[in-house]
Design a protein around this motif. Structure first.
Motif, PDB file in Angstrom:
ATOM      1  N   VAL A 101      34.737  34.910  39.340  1.00  0.00           N
ATOM      2  CA  VAL A 101      35.143  36.181  38.753  1.00  0.00           C
ATOM      3  C   VAL A 101      36.499  36.561  39.341  1.00  0.00           C
ATOM      4  O   VAL A 101      36.781  36.271  40.505  1.00  0.00           O
ATOM      5  CB  VAL A 101      34.093  37.283  39.005  1.00  0.00           C
ATOM      6  CG1 VAL A 101      33.951  37.606  40.491  1.00  0.00           C
ATOM      7  CG2 VAL A 101      34.425  38.545  38.222  1.00  0.00           C
TER       8      VAL A 101
ATOM      9  N   ASN B 180      32.907  31.368  33.553  1.00  0.00           N
ATOM     10  CA  ASN B 180      31.505  31.046  33.811  1.00  0.00           C
ATOM     11  C   ASN B 180      31.300  29.579  34.177  1.00  0.00           C
ATOM     12  O   ASN B 180      30.397  29.246  34.934  1.00  0.00           O
ATOM     13  CB  ASN B 180      30.650  31.418  32.606  1.00  0.00           C
ATOM     14  CG  ASN B 180      30.659  32.912  32.349  1.00  0.00           C
ATOM     15  OD1 ASN B 180      30.711  33.719  33.291  1.00  0.00           O
ATOM     16  ND2 ASN B 180      30.624  33.302  31.087  1.00  0.00           N
TER      17      ASN B 180
ATOM     18  N   ARG C 295      35.863  36.585  33.890  1.00  0.00           N
ATOM     19  CA  ARG C 295      35.013  35.539  34.465  1.00  0.00           C
ATOM     20  C   ARG C 295      35.330  34.192  33.852  1.00  0.00           C
ATOM     21  O   ARG C 295      35.703  34.105  32.684  1.00  0.00           O
ATOM     22  CB  ARG C 295      33.528  35.849  34.195  1.00  0.00           C
ATOM     23  CG  ARG C 295      33.000  37.056  34.843  1.00  0.00           C
ATOM     24  CD  ARG C 295      31.534  37.261  34.519  1.00  0.00           C
ATOM     25  NE  ARG C 295      30.686  36.167  35.007  1.00  0.00           N
ATOM     26  CZ  ARG C 295      29.417  36.297  35.306  1.00  0.00           C
ATOM     27  NH1 ARG C 295      28.827  37.487  35.188  1.00  0.00           N
ATOM     28  NH2 ARG C 295      28.697  35.260  35.714  1.00  0.00           N
TER      29      ARG C 295
END
Length: 122
Positions: free
Chosen positions: A78, A73, A71
């Protein structure tokens, strides 16, 4: 609402690699867990991999050692790196979000993407 957009699917020969991406937008604060499912023709959708904000991950036994989920973030994205692909990996791959890894692993997703096709030729 959370919108999920997958990309990166395609046609690859057995033994090859592909990298799928899924970008989330909207109410992304609810994307604690992001993951991937797949569905082959005539079969039920099955769990592939999941990753939580905490860094925890989970994989289906059939892809352990070959697929890696990660991932970004900051980008609410993802990825699924798929190596050593096999014809049985063929299917439509769906991105999904959930509240916990357990819930997502068992198919209890909050949101689903539209899917991206992966075809592995022998």
């Amino acid at each position: 609402q959370v919108q999920l957009v997958e990309s990166g699917g395609g046609l690859v020969q057995a033994g090859g690699s592909l990298r799928l991406s899924c970008a989330a937008s909207g109410r992304t604060f609810s994307t604690n867990v992001m993951g991937w499912f797949r569905q082959a023709p005539g079969k039920e959708r099955e769990f592939v991999a999941a990753a939580a904000l905490s860094g925890s991950t989970n994989y289906a036994d059939s892809v352990k050692g070959r697929f890696t989920i990660s991932r970004d973030n900051a980008k609410n994205t993802v990825y699924l790196q798929m190596n050593s692909l096999k014809p049985e990996d063929t299917g439509t791959y769906y991105c999904a979000t959930g509240s916990t890894i357990l819930r997502l692993t068992t198919g209890r997703a909050a949101y689903w993407g539209q899917g991206t096709q992966v075809t592995v030729s022998s």
